[in-house]
Design a protein around this motif. Sequence first.
Motif, PDB file in Angstrom:
ATOM      1  N   UNK A   1       0.855  -1.132   0.145  1.00 22.21           N
ATOM      2  CA  UNK A   1      -0.051   0.040   0.014  1.00 22.21           C
ATOM      3  C   UNK A   1       0.941   1.179   0.077  1.00 22.21           C
ATOM      4  N   UNK A   2       0.756   2.065  -0.925  1.00 28.63           N
ATOM      5  CA  UNK A   2       1.629   3.318  -0.938  1.00 28.63           C
ATOM      6  C   UNK A   2       0.672   4.416  -1.140  1.00 28.63           C
ATOM      7  N   UNK A   3       1.282   5.637  -0.690  1.00 34.34           N
ATOM      8  CA  UNK A   3       0.552   6.958  -0.699  1.00 34.34           C
ATOM      9  C   UNK A   3      -0.365   6.928  -1.798  1.00 34.34           C
ATOM     10  N   UNK A   4       0.395   6.762  -3.012  1.00 30.60           N
ATOM     11  CA  UNK A   4      -0.347   7.110  -4.188  1.00 30.60           C
ATOM     12  C   UNK A   4      -1.522   6.222  -4.259  1.00 30.60           C
ATOM     13  N   UNK A   5      -1.637   5.181  -3.833  1.00 35.86           N
ATOM     14  CA  UNK A   5      -2.958   4.445  -3.978  1.00 35.86           C
ATOM     15  C   UNK A   5      -3.984   5.060  -3.266  1.00 35.86           C
ATOM     16  N   UNK A   6      -3.755   5.920  -2.295  1.00 32.50           N
ATOM     17  CA  UNK A   6      -4.934   6.556  -1.282  1.00 32.50           C
ATOM     18  C   UNK A   6      -5.113   8.004  -1.295  1.00 32.50           C
ATOM     19  N   UNK A   7      -4.093   8.687  -2.049  1.00 33.59           N
ATOM     20  CA  UNK A   7      -4.116  10.045  -1.915  1.00 33.59           C
ATOM     21  C   UNK A   7      -5.185  10.760  -2.808  1.00 33.59           C
ATOM     22  N   UNK A   8      -5.549  11.877  -2.369  1.00 35.52           N
ATOM     23  CA  UNK A   8      -6.412  12.814  -3.321  1.00 35.52           C
ATOM     24  C   UNK A   8      -5.462  13.443  -4.311  1.00 35.52           C
ATOM     25  N   UNK A   9      -5.862  13.062  -5.805  1.00 32.11           N
ATOM     26  CA  UNK A   9      -5.200  13.283  -6.684  1.00 32.11           C
ATOM     27  C   UNK A   9      -5.344  14.666  -7.295  1.00 32.11           C
ATOM     28  N   UNK A  10      -6.691  15.026  -7.418  1.00 25.65           N
ATOM     29  CA  UNK A  10      -6.892  16.344  -7.876  1.00 25.65           C
ATOM     30  C   UNK A  10      -6.771  17.481  -6.938  1.00 25.65           C
ATOM     31  N   UNK A  11      -5.502  18.053  -7.241  1.00 29.50           N
ATOM     32  CA  UNK A  11      -5.017  18.947  -6.293  1.00 29.50           C
ATOM     33  C   UNK A  11      -5.215  20.286  -6.751  1.00 29.50           C
ATOM     34  N   UNK A  12      -6.024  21.362  -5.881  1.00 25.81           N
ATOM     35  CA  UNK A  12      -6.038  22.547  -6.463  1.00 25.81           C
ATOM     36  C   UNK A  12      -5.082  23.493  -5.744  1.00 25.81           C
ATOM     37  N   UNK A  13      -4.086  24.191  -6.358  1.00 21.45           N
ATOM     38  CA  UNK A  13      -3.322  24.704  -5.914  1.00 21.45           C
ATOM     39  C   UNK A  13      -3.479  26.399  -5.968  1.00 21.45           C
ATOM     40  N   UNK A  14      -2.382  27.342  -5.202  1.00 16.23           N
ATOM     41  CA  UNK A  14      -2.701  28.589  -5.547  1.00 16.23           C
ATOM     42  C   UNK A  14      -1.075  29.039  -5.654  1.00 16.23           C
ATOM     43  N   UNK A  15      -0.971  30.251  -6.214  1.00 18.30           N
ATOM     44  CA  UNK A  15       0.379  30.974  -6.284  1.00 18.30           C
ATOM     45  C   UNK A  15       0.481  31.840  -5.125  1.00 18.30           C
ATOM     46  N   UNK A  16       1.950  32.240  -4.843  1.00 16.19           N
ATOM     47  CA  UNK A  16       2.088  33.375  -3.599  1.00 16.19           C
ATOM     48  C   UNK A  16       1.379  34.551  -3.884  1.00 16.19           C
ATOM     49  N   UNK A  17       1.209  34.807  -4.944  1.00 14.96           N
ATOM     50  CA  UNK A  17       0.351  36.055  -5.205  1.00 14.96           C
ATOM     51  C   UNK A  17      -0.993  36.256  -5.119  1.00 14.96           C
ATOM     52  N   UNK A  18      -1.629  34.822  -5.043  1.00 17.04           N
ATOM     53  CA  UNK A  18      -3.201  34.772  -4.796  1.00 17.04           C
ATOM     54  C   UNK A  18      -3.445  35.419  -3.514  1.00 17.04           C
ATOM     55  N   UNK A  19      -4.667  36.411  -3.666  1.00 18.59           N
ATOM     56  CA  UNK A  19      -4.992  36.974  -2.708  1.00 18.59           C
ATOM     57  C   UNK A  19      -5.571  36.003  -1.460  1.00 18.59           C
ATOM     58  N   UNK A  20      -5.939  36.542  -0.401  1.00 19.53           N
ATOM     59  CA  UNK A  20      -6.218  35.591   0.718  1.00 19.53           C
ATOM     60  C   UNK A  20      -7.728  35.309   0.609  1.00 19.53           C
ATOM     61  N   UNK A  21      -8.540  36.296   0.033  1.00 23.36           N
ATOM     62  CA  UNK A  21     -10.019  36.153   0.069  1.00 23.36           C
ATOM     63  C   UNK A  21     -10.409  35.125  -1.333  1.00 23.36           C
ATOM     64  N   UNK A  22      -9.519  35.200  -2.394  1.00 25.05           N
ATOM     65  CA  UNK A  22      -9.479  34.162  -3.251  1.00 25.05           C
ATOM     66  C   UNK A  22      -9.181  32.806  -2.806  1.00 25.05           C
ATOM     67  N   UNK A  23      -8.215  32.642  -1.960  1.00 24.07           N
ATOM     68  CA  UNK A  23      -7.879  31.240  -1.398  1.00 24.07           C
ATOM     69  C   UNK A  23      -9.012  30.870  -0.561  1.00 24.07           C
ATOM     70  N   UNK A  24     -10.018  31.576   0.290  1.00 27.90           N
ATOM     71  CA  UNK A  24     -10.779  31.399   0.973  1.00 27.90           C
ATOM     72  C   UNK A  24     -12.095  30.773   0.247  1.00 27.90           C
TER      73      UNK A  24
END
Length: 207
Positions: free
Chosen positions: A1-24
């Motif tokens: 059993x590896x981490x890849x077997x059970x991880x969430x694969x569709x990851x939503x990311x942000x950039x350092x310049x993303x505003x906090x309210x956008x992240x919220x």
Amino acid sequence: MTVADYMTKDVITVRPTTKVNEAVSLMKDNQIHRLPVIDGNQLVGLVTSGTIAHASPSSATSLSIYEVNYLFNKMTVAQIMTKKVLTIAADASLEDAIYQMRQHQIGVLPVMKDHNVVGMITNNDILDAFLDITDYFQKAQVVQIVIEHDKTGVIFKIGEVLAKNNLNIQTLMVTRHLGEIVVEIHVDPQDGVEVRQVLEEAGFNTR
């Protein structure tokens, strides 16, 4: 059993310049609590519901909701993110992920492959993995076999006894809690009594 077997694969990311309210908004719209922060292809931080709450003015502040929203509209993720982020490799064992999370008292690990974020493993993912491994959603009878004298071939012997009696094992786990070795098997619901009987006749201690 590896981490890849059970991880969430569709990851939503942000950039350092993303505003906090956008992240919220991203967290709310996608019903998630964590966002990896990516600069180019590099993981540089993690922003969570907790870090955002920590950055929010306290309830004692004189700021209005409009002023708080204004601040979050100006503030970037880079200003509040956690910069020291523990990660784990996609091909690492699930046990390694659990150990890291327990040792560091965290609820998430970004999953890396070739220096890129390819997933996230969380407490909920691990709980789902446990249910999958134990075949929780399959109807079964649980039989525990206490192994008083561990030796080579014990599991083989259990399988041999049941196979000779045409009895099926759905899943099998070995636990060593407080020094006691217990083989826990899940068998077809109608076979529970017979499984215990044939195992005890073969010299095993069941419960």
